[in-house]
Design an enzyme around this catalytic site. Structure first.
Site, mmCIF file in Angstrom:
data_model
loop_
_atom_site.group_PDB
_atom_site.id
_atom_site.type_symbol
_atom_site.label_atom_id
_atom_site.label_comp_id
_atom_site.label_asym_id
_atom_site.label_seq_id
_atom_site.Cartn_x
_atom_site.Cartn_y
_atom_site.Cartn_z
ATOM 1 N N LYS A 119 -1.247 7.694 7.783
ATOM 2 C CA LYS A 119 -1.106 6.811 10.142
ATOM 3 C C LYS A 119 0.185 5.809 9.511
ATOM 4 O O LYS A 119 1.142 5.581 10.714
ATOM 5 C CB LYS A 119 -2.535 5.995 9.401
ATOM 6 C CG LYS A 119 -3.361 6.488 9.599
ATOM 7 C CD LYS A 119 -4.691 6.360 9.802
ATOM 8 C CE LYS A 119 -5.361 5.392 8.455
ATOM 9 N NZ LYS A 119 -5.313 6.191 7.870
ATOM 10 N N ASP A 132 -2.942 -2.453 10.957
ATOM 11 C CA ASP A 132 -3.357 -1.135 10.036
ATOM 12 C C ASP A 132 -4.745 -1.957 10.222
ATOM 13 O O ASP A 132 -4.472 -2.794 10.335
ATOM 14 C CB ASP A 132 -2.927 -1.286 8.288
ATOM 15 C CG ASP A 132 -3.023 -0.178 7.879
ATOM 16 O OD1 ASP A 132 -4.266 0.720 8.486
ATOM 17 O OD2 ASP A 132 -2.729 -0.004 7.072
ATOM 18 N N THR A 178 -9.033 3.397 9.842
ATOM 19 C CA THR A 178 -10.172 4.601 9.105
ATOM 20 C C THR A 178 -11.658 5.358 9.690
ATOM 21 O O THR A 178 -12.127 5.740 9.547
ATOM 22 C CB THR A 178 -10.596 4.352 7.617
ATOM 23 O OG1 THR A 178 -11.251 3.004 7.416
ATOM 24 C CG2 THR A 178 -8.984 3.842 6.855
ATOM 25 N N ARG A 220 -1.006 11.170 0.620
ATOM 26 C CA ARG A 220 -0.654 10.485 -1.135
ATOM 27 C C ARG A 220 -1.068 10.950 -2.382
ATOM 28 O O ARG A 220 -0.877 10.157 -2.825
ATOM 29 C CB ARG A 220 -1.855 9.211 -0.206
ATOM 30 C CG ARG A 220 -0.956 8.074 -1.224
ATOM 31 C CD ARG A 220 -2.224 6.653 -1.112
ATOM 32 N NE ARG A 220 -1.284 6.043 0.221
ATOM 33 C CZ ARG A 220 -2.533 5.499 0.749
ATOM 34 N NH1 ARG A 220 -3.568 5.297 0.840
ATOM 35 N NH2 ARG A 220 -1.574 4.419 2.256
HETATM 36 P P1 ADP Z 1 -2.225 6.079 5.707
HETATM 37 O O1 ADP Z 1 -1.839 5.150 6.358
HETATM 38 O O2 ADP Z 1 -2.927 7.249 6.380
HETATM 39 O O3 ADP Z 1 -3.141 5.470 4.730
HETATM 40 P P2 ADP Z 1 0.371 6.468 4.871
HETATM 41 O O4 ADP Z 1 0.592 7.229 5.901
HETATM 42 O O5 ADP Z 1 0.799 5.515 3.634
HETATM 43 O O6 ADP Z 1 -0.934 7.112 5.184
HETATM 44 O O7 ADP Z 1 0.910 8.258 3.858
HETATM 45 C C1 ADP Z 1 0.625 7.705 2.108
HETATM 46 C C2 ADP Z 1 1.832 8.534 1.577
HETATM 47 O O8 ADP Z 1 2.118 9.916 1.792
HETATM 48 C C3 ADP Z 1 3.270 8.664 2.366
HETATM 49 O O9 ADP Z 1 4.087 7.725 1.439
HETATM 50 C C4 ADP Z 1 4.279 9.454 2.240
HETATM 51 O O10 ADP Z 1 4.729 9.910 1.479
HETATM 52 C C5 ADP Z 1 2.653 10.312 1.964
HETATM 53 N N1 ADP Z 1 2.330 11.383 3.656
HETATM 54 C C6 ADP Z 1 2.118 11.169 4.218
HETATM 55 N N2 ADP Z 1 1.516 11.557 5.849
HETATM 56 C C7 ADP Z 1 1.905 12.591 5.179
HETATM 57 C C8 ADP Z 1 3.021 13.883 5.347
HETATM 58 N N3 ADP Z 1 2.495 14.386 6.772
HETATM 59 N N4 ADP Z 1 4.498 14.830 5.433
HETATM 60 C C9 ADP Z 1 4.696 14.685 4.047
HETATM 61 N N5 ADP Z 1 4.182 13.472 2.976
HETATM 62 C C10 ADP Z 1 3.098 12.936 3.775
#
Ligand code: ADP
Length: 332
Positions: free
Chosen positions: A62, A107, A156, A215
């Site tokens: 996200k 967020d 979430t 992640r």
């Molecule tokens: P959220 O905000 O949904 O908790 P994040 O955007 O912070 O998740 O993603 C966490 C990590 O996962 C990031 O550092 C990124 O490197 C990796 N990541 C997330 N989605 C992808 C994707 N589609 N392709 C490659 N890496 C991704």
């Protein structure tokens, strides 16, 4: 979502591994196409993009997508979160300092206070807020014009968002857990950036234990990298990966310690349920929200846990996974 607190080096690595544009973003085909279209259309119109809501479990991308929205629109990005905005004034301070076209990422938007949420409605719709000065009968509302901006909200728990807020987003992307093949692509990209050598089986072993979450895939890759470094292993195969991950208590199905303790509590303390969320959370010593947003979505997807009107139940696969026999009187 920021996820569990990580060491500074870990956080730096996580930032370095983030895809910078939609083409590098692995998987989530539907969301990527839809979002790509929203952004392309606003570029043609020369306007800031419609507000975007991203929903889904932690670690699915996200925040990364919010950063990509800003990068693709060539706009600056401001980051804040629901829990950081407790008063309408906190939000007014952020909104009034935005520049034209800026992308504002909020967020955990479901955790914003009610008065701030109401201020956000007007800001999203009319790019305007009313600042209330004074109290009681003497209070006056001073209207304040805002530059046009794009709000990217992440949650979430899309279900917790009040209807009026949800309706003000022009586009909602629901992020799904990733397939093992997609996680392998994430890992291959990260390994390339970290200069690591893995066999194909090594990649699949880590991908299969990553709970459908990029992640986690990246985090496990770093743990396997540490193991290989200490053991002087140059090319990481499936055996090295599984030995390292066993040590970190990530089991072959990707369940971590919290996942397993939820299942163990359900099975051992409540005979498989049904049991209410808060009782289950107390039994594992966690907040109900953590159990609900972090552990449950994956356990449900894996067919290990069921949600029923009377509470949570352990499904037959959960007993099997824990190496236990399901008693005849268990509900499932
Ligand atoms: P959220 O905000 O949904 O908790 P994040 O955007 O912070 O998740 O993603 C966490 C990590 O996962 C990031 O550092 C990124 O490197 C990796 N990541 C997330 N989605 C992808 C994707 N589609 N392709 C490659 N890496 C991704």
């Amino acid at each position: 979502m920021a996820g569990p607190v990580a060491e500074p080096e870990e956080r730096e690595l996580e930032a370095a591994l983030r895809p910078k544009n939609l083409d590098d973003f692995v998987g989530q085909e539907r969301v990527r196409k839809q979002l790509g279209l929203v952004l392309a259309a606003s570029k043609i119109r020369g306007r800031s993009a419609d507000h975007v809501l991203m929903s889904g479990p932690p670690g699915l991308g996200k925040t990364t997508l919010a950063m990509i929205v800003a990068a693709e629109m060539n706009a600056p990005l401001r980051i804040s979160s629901g829990p950081a905005i407790q008063h309408a004034g906190d939000l007014a301070a952020i909104l009034s300092s935005l520049t034209e076209g800026e992308v504002l990422f909020l967020d955990e938007i479901h955790r914003m206070s009610r008065p701030a949420e109401e201020m956000l409605y007007m800001a999203m719709e009319d790019f305007r807020v009313d600042i209330i000065v004074g109290k009681g009968a003497g209070a006056t509302a001073i209207p304040l014009e805002l530059p046009s901006f794009t709000l990217v909200g992440a949650t979430t728990r899309a279900g917790l968002l009040p209807g009026p807020l949800r309706d003000r987003f022009g586009f909602t992307g629901h992020l799904e857990f990733y397939s093992v093949a997609e996680l392998e692509l994430v890992l291959r990209r990260s390994a390339g950036m970290l200069d690591l050598r893995l066999t194909s089986a090594g990649f699949s072993e880590i991908a299969g234990r990553s709970r459908g979450t990029p992640r986690i895939a990246n985090r496990l890759l770093r743990r396997v990298r540490d193991w290989a470094l200490v053991h002087g292993i140059e090319s990481i195969d499936a055996r090295t990966a599984s030995a390292a991950l066993d040590m970190y208590e990530v089991d072959a199905r990707g369940l971590d310690r919290l996942d397993r303790s939820v299942l163990q509590a359900l099975v051992n303390k409540f005979n498989g349920g049904p049991v209410g969320l808060s009782t289950l959370a107390i039994a594992v010593g966690e907040e109900p929200e953590t159990v609900e947003t972090v552990a449950e979505p994956f356990l449900v997807r894996e067919g290990l846990l069921g949600r029923t009107p009377r509470g949570r139940i352990a499904l037959p696969a959960a007993w099997e996974h824990l190496g236990l026999k399901m008693p005849g009187n268990a509900v499932a």
